[in-house]
Structures are given as structure tokens and as C-alpha cells.
Design a protein around this motif. Structure first.
Motif, short mmCIF file in Angstrom:
data_model
loop_
_atom_site.label_atom_id
_atom_site.label_comp_id
_atom_site.label_asym_id
_atom_site.label_seq_id
_atom_site.Cartn_x
_atom_site.Cartn_y
_atom_site.Cartn_z
N PRO A 297 -71.46 -4.45 25.38
CA PRO A 297 -70.75 -4.71 26.65
C PRO A 297 -69.54 -5.63 26.55
N ALA B 284 -65.97 -4.34 27.81
CA ALA B 284 -65.33 -5.04 28.92
C ALA B 284 -64.04 -5.74 28.48
N THR C 104 -60.43 -4.62 29.93
CA THR C 104 -59.64 -5.62 30.66
C THR C 104 -58.30 -5.85 29.96
N LEU D 86 -64.99 -12.58 26.79
CA LEU D 86 -65.79 -11.37 26.60
C LEU D 86 -65.81 -10.94 25.13
N TYR E 234 -68.46 1.40 33.13
CA TYR E 234 -67.46 0.36 33.33
C TYR E 234 -66.20 0.90 33.99
N PRO F 287 -67.21 -1.85 37.26
CA PRO F 287 -67.39 -3.02 36.37
C PRO F 287 -68.25 -4.12 36.99
N CYS G 209 -71.76 -3.42 36.23
CA CYS G 209 -71.96 -3.54 34.78
C CYS G 209 -72.15 -5.00 34.36
N HIS G 210 -71.32 -5.89 34.90
CA HIS G 210 -71.48 -7.31 34.52
C HIS G 210 -72.78 -7.88 35.09
N ASN H 182 -71.52 -13.55 32.67
CA ASN H 182 -71.53 -12.21 33.25
C ASN H 182 -71.84 -12.20 34.73
#
Ligand SMILES: [Fe+2]
Ligand SMILES: [Fe+2]
Ligand SMILES: [Fe+2]
Ligand SMILES: [Fe+2]
Lengths: 317, 317
Positions: B127, B131, B135, B152, B195, B199, B202-203, B268
């Protein structure tokens, strides 16, 4: 064969005495144990900041500190890094691709330095992320360590900060924004596919791209000094990221960015050198935090000699 | 609403005096300029190493230093981080997914701690990279900064080091290696698609996954102490990465890994909190290097209170 990351700043032009000077600021001896070494890294990082050493490019520039004295030194003592001599077919392919891209982009931009830099940097922020991601996943699968990953991801961060710094200087128009988005989308996918097929050629390609970037930023500096580009104040994001003096200008920004590109050039050519086609060996590149000064000194001198030779063979692209 | 990364170690159980103690070791005041601040970061990092402060988790653990005193403190003063109360549908979806995964993996592993940890870590390393990459690309397109990316990517590095440390303790058999490769391939693509879509969820999912990881490693410690798992020597790669004492054991390794997972949990959940659906605002999360102590202190206290409340509502998953 190998190039130390820490010494990229004056790599091609070191005299023995300069080497000694830098080595005295090196991080820790090979005999230190895992426990003290971390502590000593912190201590040495601090010493390096305080001494205004040219060894200010460390693994990540996030915590870098670039006072006026360092800016003056990297301006005064800058030497163009050598062109890596293309030998194999793979090298020549990488070299030709960059030459083509260079001609192609010249058609569009000519004297629009900042716009050109934005396109260059949005492209430049792709390879480090692709290579870092692919190597990360490879390590997870093969469960063998590889010390490039952080360096590659730091490179992509570094390029992102180049882009964002230029973005604060100019607001690109819709055409330019569209061009950036398309260029990025195409290049991301193209580079990802190429990296699957042949990472060795990809890193060579990036090495050549960085050599071109150094040339471009050198031209930028020349035209700044000739008054063709206005030497505005450096944007706050750049002052924060590189730890520049509060009164830093565009010229100071270009100085540190050019120095980053020199770093990237060395990193990518070194990684390309080290990749053995059809090999799954975990490959380590030089990391000045994790090696002994003796090793580095020798390899730097060897590289220095080699660089001088290649430089004479190929004075310009 | 916000959680400071630097204070995750004792976040749920801080007393005011503990806060003061940590704040005296904070990095720099909000009034410092961009130039001195970098320098002071280095100085403060060194001070933190020397003071054996519990604030040893910084943005990246690459340069961390974890002497015996810190190990003793994180053992003695550890408090289970609170379960984040699922409120929205998105939270509940994330929460249920993790509960399902937990039950599913329990079927396979039960008491095989190291094998379970290897599967967990090979999944956990995905992840942060997805991520961070997404980003990074978003920033290149929108040209607006976002300070999560490094955090991340550091998380994915951190998880990779967890995996590699366990790998030095056990050689997985072919079945396990195959399972790891398949799990990683499936999870990478699944997480990437999720994601793209959402997102925020997901986080949240990763936040819950990390809460489970903290529970798993706490059980691991309990069984180590009960003599059910042999307390072997920590592998060299772990001693180097976390800056552990030369005589560090598996138990010490699990202590620092658990602490990393607590960090990831906070990061997260905080990112998930901050993501506004249908918003393109550049969102900043707390970065203890780049904020003033005052801000952090207040938000930490606020979070502390909130955590206590949520913890009472949901004492266990
Ligand atoms: Fe660049
Ligand atoms: Fe570059
Ligand atoms: Fe982990
Ligand atoms: Fe984690």
C-alpha cells in the motif's frame, strides 16, 4: 567501474588534496559496529552541514542545508560531468533516444527556459519512481535486499521538487498543462514497459538524459548572467527544500538543481553499469553512508581517471 | 482530528508531563527561517539520538538509532493504540475487509509466527508504494504539492525491512514462496484499482490492517516471553537498519517493528481522515519536522482525548 554518490560534486576534477579534504569529512570507518554507526551518521551529517562541505548531497536532499558559501563553491568549482562513452548497442540506443528527444524539444521551446524546464522535470520525475517501484517489488518477490530503492525514490522526489519550484515561478497555460499531462502519461507507460524489458538500457537512458539536463541548466545560467532571463527571487518551496539562504534567487536555485542532475547522472550510469543482464544477483551500489572511506577513495580515484579519459574522447554530445 | 507522527509512541497514554518532556526535544520553532531550520533539524536529530528519546521514529527510520534504553522504554511504556471507530460505510467496509483477512489467514498459520509475519509483511509493503506512486503522479499532473509522498514511501521501505529481517530468520519453503508471489501480485493489482476508485477507504483499510499487525506482534511478544518461540539473535540487517545494540534479539526486533506498525496506523488513519472525497485540494498531514511545537501539542492532546474515548467504546476488534 564504480562511482561514489557522495563525491559527485567535483568528481571529474578532484585533485588528491581535494580528495583528502572530503575524506576527512567522511561518515564512518568500516570497523564501526551497527550500533555506533547510526549515531555517528547523525553526528557526521551535522558536521557536514556546519562545515559547508561540498558533500552536501546526501541520500535524500530533504534535510539538506545549502548556505551561501556552498552556493558559491558549487558555482566556482563546477566542472561539467563527462559524457559516458556509448560502447554497446544498448548504450548507443539510449544515447540516440536522448539526442532525438533533445532535438524534438528544441523545436518547441528554444529560449523559453522555464517552460522547457517544466516539461523536462515532469518527464524526469517518472524514471526514479518506476525503477524504485519495480525494484521494490522485485525485492519482495526474491526476498534479497537491494540498496538502490531509496536512492531511486529520492531521485523522483528530487525531480518533483524541481518541477514544483518552477511551477511557483510561472503559471503554465492550458496548452502547456495538457502537454505535460499527455507527455507524463505516455512516458510513464513507455518507460514502465521498457523497464520490464531492459532496465540496464533504461538507466543508461536516464544517465544521458541527466547529462543533457546539466547542459540545459548550464545554458540557463549563462543566459541568466547575460541578463536574458530575469533573476527573480527563489520560490519559498525551494528555499525550504534545499535549505537555501532567505535571499536566494533563481540563479541559486538553478545551481542546486544542476548539482542534483549531476548526482542523478552518476547514480543512473552506475546502476546501469552494475546491472548484469540475465542476473538476479542483489546488486549494491555505492552508498557513502554505508561504506568505508578507504574503499570509496580508491574507486573515486579510479573513476576520476576514467572520467578524464572519456571526457577527452567526447568533449560534447 | 489530527495526529502528529512524532508522538505516536505513547500517543494514547500521554500525561501532560510526558508531553512537556517530549516537546522539549521538538525540532524547531515556527519562527525559524528556512535557512536555520534545516541546520537545526540536524542538530535536533542528533540530540534526540543522544537523549535516547522515545521520539525515535522520524520520517524515515533509515537513520534511526535504537539503543538498549529506548528498547526498554518502548517495552515498558507501550500502550495498545486505540481501535479507530468505524462510522461511515467506507470505514465499515475497510474494517470488515481486515476482519475477514484476519480470519482467513488464521486458518493457514495459527502458531507459525514467522511464516505469518512474512506473509503479512509482503502484503504490507504494497500500500505505501501504491499510494506514494499515485500521489506522486497526481502532484506531477496537478502541480500542487503534497507532503505525504515521502512518508508513504518511507512506510513501504519500512515494511520491506520488516520482511527482509524475517527472511534472515527463516528460509520459506517453495509453497510459502509461491504463496507470497501470488498474494503480492493479486494484492498489488487489487489495491491499485481500489486506490484509483477510493483512496480514502484504502488508507482506512491500511489503518485497520496496522491495528491488527500491532495485535499480532503483541501476541508474538507474549509467546516469546512464554518460551513458545525461541528468542534468537536479531539478524544483522535489522541491527543495521534500526541501529539496534549489537546483542539485540528477536524480541528487540519485534519491539521496534511493533512500534513501526503503530506509526503506520496513525499515519494511514490520519491521511484517510484528511482526504475529502471529490476534492483536489493539496492535503497536508502533520510532519513533526515542519511544524511548530505549539500546534502539535494541542492537536496531540486533542487526539489523546479522542483516542481514549474511542478506545473505551471499542476495547477490541
Ligand atoms: Fe530535474
Ligand atoms: Fe535529474
Ligand atoms: Fe510491518
Ligand atoms: Fe505496517
Amino acid at each position: 567501474q564504480s562511482m561514489p554518490l557522495a563525491f559527485t560534486l567535483f568528481a571529474p576534477s578532484h585533485t588528491t588534496s581535494q580528495f583528502k579534504n572530503i575524506n576527512s569529512q567522511r561518515l564512518y570507518s568500516s570497523t564501526s559496529n551497527g550500533n555506533n554507526s547510526k549515531h555517528e551518521i547523525e553526528k557526521k551529517r551535522l558536521e557536514i552541514s556546519q562545515s559547508n562541505s561540498p558533500v552536501y548531497h546526501q541520500n535524500s536532499t530533504l534535510y539538506s542545508y545549502t548556505p551561501r558559501e556552498v552556493l558559491e563553491r558549487i558555482d566556482r568549482e563546477f566542472v561539467m560531468p563527462p559524457i559516458y562513452v556509448p560502447v554497446t548497442f544498448s548504450d548507443k540506443l539510449a544515447h540516440s533516444s536522448v539526442k532525438f528527444l533533445r532535438k524534438f524539444s528544441n523545436l518547441f521551446f528554444r529560449e523559453k527556459y522555464v517552460s522547457y524546464a517544466i516539461i523536462l522535470e515532469t518527464i524526469a520525475a517518472v524514471p526514479g519512481m518506476v525503477a524504485g517501484m519495480m525494484t521494490h517489488l522485485k525485492v519482495l518477490r526474491n526476498m534479497e535486499n537491494n540498496n538502490w530503492i531509496k536512492i531511486l525514490l529520492d531521485e523522483s522526489e528530487n525531480e518533483r521538487m524541481h518541477l514544483l519550484s518552477f511551477m511557483e515561478l510561472t503559471k503554465p497555460n492550458m496548452l502547456e498543462r495538457g502537454l505535460v499531462a499527455v507527455a507524463q502519461g505516455v512516458f510513464w507507460n513507455l518507460f514502465l514497459i521498457c523497464y520490464f524489458i531492459n532496465p540496464k538500457t533504461c538507466h543508461r537512458f536516464v544517465g544521458y538524459l541527466e547529462e543533457q539536463a546539466v547542459i540545459s541548466y548550464t545554458n540557463f545560467l549563462r543566459d541568466l548572467d547575460a541578463g536574458l532571463v530575469k533573476n527573480v527571487k527563489a520560490p519559498p518551496i525551494a528555499i525550504e527544500y534545499w535549505g537555501l539562504p532567505a535571499d536566494a534567487t533563481l540563479r541559486d536555485l538553478i545551481l542546486v538543481i544542476r548539482q542534483d542532475e549531476v548526482d542523478h547522472r552518476h547514480v543512473n550510469h552506475e546502476i546501469s553499469d552494475k546491472i548484469k543482464v540475465n542476473s538476479n544477483d542483489p546488486i549494491r551500489i555505492h552508498n557513502h553512508f554505508l561504506e568505508s572511506p578507504e574503499t570509496t577513495n580508491n574507486s573515486s580515484v579510479a573513476q576520476d581517471k576514467k572520467d578524464k579519459k572519456t571526457n577527452q574522447l567526447h568533449p560534447a554530445l
